[in-house]
Design a protein around this motif. Sequence first.
Motif, PDB file in Angstrom:
ATOM      1  N   LEU A 182     -57.698 -26.743  16.822  1.00  0.00           N
ATOM      2  CA  LEU A 182     -58.123 -27.554  15.544  1.00  0.00           C
ATOM      3  C   LEU A 182     -57.963 -26.306  14.668  1.00  0.00           C
ATOM      4  O   LEU A 182     -58.984 -25.231  14.907  1.00  0.00           O
ATOM      5  N   LEU A 237     -58.254 -24.553  11.092  1.00  0.00           N
ATOM      6  CA  LEU A 237     -58.568 -24.760   9.599  1.00  0.00           C
ATOM      7  C   LEU A 237     -58.250 -23.694   9.011  1.00  0.00           C
ATOM      8  O   LEU A 237     -58.674 -23.699   7.737  1.00  0.00           O
ATOM      9  N   TYR A 240     -65.336 -23.789  18.045  1.00  0.00           N
ATOM     10  CA  TYR A 240     -65.338 -22.452  17.581  1.00  0.00           C
ATOM     11  C   TYR A 240     -63.925 -21.783  17.207  1.00  0.00           C
ATOM     12  O   TYR A 240     -64.003 -21.072  16.314  1.00  0.00           O
ATOM     13  N   ALA A 277     -61.933 -23.920  15.553  1.00  0.00           N
ATOM     14  CA  ALA A 277     -61.930 -24.328  14.153  1.00  0.00           C
ATOM     15  C   ALA A 277     -62.531 -23.421  13.236  1.00  0.00           C
ATOM     16  O   ALA A 277     -61.923 -22.811  12.175  1.00  0.00           O
ATOM     17  N   ILE A 278     -63.813 -22.708  13.716  1.00  0.00           N
ATOM     18  CA  ILE A 278     -64.731 -21.782  12.614  1.00  0.00           C
ATOM     19  C   ILE A 278     -63.719 -20.539  12.596  1.00  0.00           C
ATOM     20  O   ILE A 278     -63.691 -19.950  11.557  1.00  0.00           O
ATOM     21  N   VAL A 279     -63.298 -20.026  13.636  1.00  0.00           N
ATOM     22  CA  VAL A 279     -62.781 -18.756  13.752  1.00  0.00           C
ATOM     23  C   VAL A 279     -61.393 -18.825  12.843  1.00  0.00           C
ATOM     24  O   VAL A 279     -61.191 -17.868  11.721  1.00  0.00           O
ATOM     25  N   LEU A 322     -60.998 -20.954  10.588  1.00  0.00           N
ATOM     26  CA  LEU A 322     -61.232 -21.122   9.058  1.00  0.00           C
ATOM     27  C   LEU A 322     -61.690 -19.706   8.549  1.00  0.00           C
ATOM     28  O   LEU A 322     -61.331 -19.438   7.168  1.00  0.00           O
ATOM     29  N   GLY A 323     -62.148 -18.712   9.232  1.00  0.00           N
ATOM     30  CA  GLY A 323     -62.559 -17.506   8.759  1.00  0.00           C
ATOM     31  C   GLY A 323     -61.354 -16.756   8.510  1.00  0.00           C
ATOM     32  O   GLY A 323     -61.103 -15.932   7.303  1.00  0.00           O
ATOM     33  N   LEU A 324     -60.546 -16.919   9.379  1.00  0.00           N
ATOM     34  CA  LEU A 324     -59.284 -16.076   9.276  1.00  0.00           C
ATOM     35  C   LEU A 324     -58.348 -16.527   7.908  1.00  0.00           C
ATOM     36  O   LEU A 324     -57.893 -16.060   7.166  1.00  0.00           O
ATOM     37  N   GLU A 384     -59.859 -17.951   5.226  1.00  0.00           N
ATOM     38  CA  GLU A 384     -60.675 -17.487   4.165  1.00  0.00           C
ATOM     39  C   GLU A 384     -60.197 -15.892   3.874  1.00  0.00           C
ATOM     40  O   GLU A 384     -60.130 -15.584   2.799  1.00  0.00           O
ATOM     41  N   MET A 385     -60.094 -15.208   4.873  1.00  0.00           N
ATOM     42  CA  MET A 385     -59.854 -13.807   4.683  1.00  0.00           C
ATOM     43  C   MET A 385     -58.457 -13.670   4.117  1.00  0.00           C
ATOM     44  O   MET A 385     -58.360 -12.679   3.177  1.00  0.00           O
ATOM     45  N   ILE A 405     -57.636 -27.694   4.449  1.00  0.00           N
ATOM     46  CA  ILE A 405     -58.297 -29.149   4.843  1.00  0.00           C
ATOM     47  C   ILE A 405     -57.311 -30.332   4.335  1.00  0.00           C
ATOM     48  O   ILE A 405     -57.399 -31.321   4.945  1.00  0.00           O
ATOM     49  N   PHE A 415     -66.226 -12.488   8.325  1.00  0.00           N
ATOM     50  CA  PHE A 415     -65.367 -13.122   9.161  1.00  0.00           C
ATOM     51  C   PHE A 415     -64.836 -12.130  10.355  1.00  0.00           C
ATOM     52  O   PHE A 415     -64.571 -12.820  11.388  1.00  0.00           O
ATOM     53  N   LEU A 431     -67.398 -12.202  12.760  1.00  0.00           N
ATOM     54  CA  LEU A 431     -67.500 -13.503  13.567  1.00  0.00           C
ATOM     55  C   LEU A 431     -66.317 -13.416  14.699  1.00  0.00           C
ATOM     56  O   LEU A 431     -66.679 -13.817  15.860  1.00  0.00           O
TER      57      LEU A 431
END
Lengths: 589, 366
Positions: free
Chosen positions: A287, A289, A356, A358-360, A362-364, A366-367, A490, B343, B346
């Motif tokens: 997944l 994101l 996990y 997915a969230i990572v 997502l963070g990348l 966003e970066m 999304i 991030f 994280l």
Amino acid sequence: MTVGRLVRTGLVGGIAVLFVAMTGLLAKVAEINLIGTQITGARVLLAIAPFVAAYVAVRPRVVAGRLEEASSSSAAMSGAVAGLAAGGLVAAALVFTDRYGIERVREIFIQVDPQLLEIVGFVQSVAVGALILAAGGALLGAAGGAFRTMRPPWRRPIGTAVGVTLLAGLLQRIIPISLVQLGIKADWLYSPATDGLTWLGAFLILVGSLGCSWLWARRGKAARDTVRTIVREQPSARIIVLIVASGVVATIPLLLGAVISEVLGTVMVFMLLGLGLNIVVGYAGLLDLGYVAFFGFGAYAMALLTGGTLNTTTGSAAPAFGMDLNFYVAIPIVMLLAAGVGLLIGAPVLRLRGDYLAIVTLGLGEMVSILISSTWLKPLVGGPQGMRNVTDAEIVGFSFRDPQHFFYLALVFVLLAVFVSWRLANSRIGRAWNAMREDEQVADAMGISTTRFKLLAFATGGAVGSVGGALFAVKIGSLTPQSFEIIVSITALAVVVLGGMGSIPGVVVGALVLIGLPGLLREFEEFRLLIYGAALVSIMILRPQGLVPNIRRSRELQEEDVSQDKWAEELAAETGVAAPIGPAGEGSG
Amino acid sequence: VANASTPGDDTTTVVRMSAFDRLPLRRMVLVGLSVAIAVFVIWGSWKTLDAKAYSGAAWREFVILGIAQGAILALIALGYTLVYGILRMINFAHGEVFMAGAFGSYFFSAAYTRSGFMDRHPIPALLILFLTAIVTSVTVAVLLERIAYRPLRNSPRLVPLITAIGASLFLQNTARGFFGTQTRGYAKPQILAGDWTILGISIARIQVVVFVVSVVAMIVLQVFVSRTKTGKSMRAVAEDQEIASLMGIDVDRIVVTTFAIGGVLAGVAGVLFALTFEQVNFFMGVRPGIAAFTAAVLGGIGSIGGAALGGFLLGLLQSIGPALLLTGIGVPSPFQLKDVVTFAVLVLVLIFRPGGLLGAGGAEKV
């Protein structure tokens, strides 16, 4: 059938109406005239709630192992109760708002204005409006209940015909334009004054679709089988079908005109994103994101490689790094670089699974969005002002910036991506991905290098997604960071999920529904994300395999559901004998 | 290294492994990465400190700000951690639960400010604000569990996660539709304006309140979870749902309770956040939500102490990190990159210590 349950179902319908009213959607769709000036989008929404609530409330249920089906008259009665509850709730809210003071309600719910009350109250006084709502709710509820108990050979064509008519009214921006392009004067069908269907047109469409649907129910299967046999046995027939199909596709932009072609262009960009994400999520089960990272990378890389310039307050400036390549030279470079970015993103998160990951990602993602709008990278990508002068991919003087031309360019890449996805799905690689998705440890034990295949999935998905970004850059010619926010990730995910994870036709359908419909119905534009959110939740709860499921994937997702009832249902379907239990009322009639 | 077959034994298949699989490449990459990060941190800090870009007072401000924001992050992070501990799912919409709390209290805050009640009786007014925020957040959290998550309790892991993303989007845009897109000012009572001098350092009153309220909430939570019967049931369900239900624990009720407790903490955090930044909007839950999740992971997801520790640490990193690491090496406006620091933290935590600081140290394969 307890009254409490009926009332509860009805109240849920009523709450749904209040919800669309308070978000402002109801007031927006009130501007759409579907049929004449009487049937507006808002009125259809108001009417659907009690009808559907009643329809759902009286559905046959299994009580103590026996299928309990209401008779028509009792279903109509029960439906009326549910409908009355739905309509009554809305009426109560209307009266309350009026009594309590609309200004005071409006301090909190900003969409509640006198105009909304007029819409909900049918332009009558509040008391009369409330009466109409309650009585209409009861009537529609009775109709919904009775409709549910109608025999399927009648129910289906009627349902289809009403649906088709409303859809025809909704597509008032496409159908008349195409008819005019074809040289057909359509004033008798779509009124130029209201934009919507005329009553005569609505009646004709209703009768026509009723007839077609009825015929299809009787002879459809036989006709389809005949066509299939012909196509299978006669090679020439296949070629004819192919020629006709490509002819139809090739004339789409000419038929639909510039405005709709513009929307179609966006649809196809998201189709590419969906196809790329489908490889990562649907095939490999990872997944992601942060897919916007590839979209943004593709777009900005294309801009930088083809001589895009930075927007500044005084005009434009050359970026810190730039080349002046041809689009067709740049695109393979962009894809290769994006595959590299895929490896870079994939490498650190290889050991992570599921949520996990997915969230990572997502963070990348966003970066990436933060970086492209930051002051730090402003000399390279222009910061908040963005870039312009991206190539228009011209080929011997033929520019693809024009939406009607862009369609063809995008079509080529979509077809390529479909081809690649299709070949990958059943290749050795695709099977390895499947195995990995279904059970990583088992796949590992069977000798699949999960490391390598995960990286491969990220790289392939990234390359396809970057093409989407590159084409987007070509399409609009200038880039700003607002186009590259998390919402792209999304949306792409919603496209994949709605169509069905791992399903190529699913991505096509998903993009058409989620990008195309809101693009055409500008009234829905600001509610797009609300609708995406609702779609994601309801698809996952009601139909996790998606609208056009991939067969293998859907089996996997439904594994938990194969219970005894399921078995009984299947047995009934095979033998034609109604099962002793389960909702088998559909076919028995 | 599998080609240890004896010559002549033709039943043994030679398994060829590529250099990629054989070399401890992963370890090499990780060591290289950690060295690079260490060098970057030391170099960046050195340059910044050497250039004397910020005064001592500025650094103290950063630390205090970091602790205050960390307290809010910790409260939100607890909601993630509690739900993760019990359902093993990331409640992606938790940021929206937080937003709902802030919005719920906004309307009371606005009315009280207008009528003057806020400044005449600040304590009862603030209590009512907290109460309304808690009620709103709990309602949203419980409805979320009931409508969106419960039907999917036993689905494959991706399914509830995608649902949670959808729910987050839905709630956000519901708020947008209901309350509009504009940012609304959230007035704080006069009593919270200005500074207090504590131990010779003058600290903004609001930051003191944020810290005290958060710590009290965390202590109450800790006592609740470790002492009460419900708390013990929660821990039992987190340990093993099936066995817990066999021991007579109503799992559904415990799950709802967990969501409700997460909602209470999110509501409190919502008011504190709104009082600190003096504004609310429909989008306010997104970045704090992700940051709080990062905090939960940093401390070790599933552990209550970990979430608290992670929250404070991340708050400090966010307020000190960009200034300390990026100013010296000439990055303009480093605070734009605050969330990049989040991030990066994280990703690094998940690479080097996926169990988090207080977690099992990577033993739990995530």
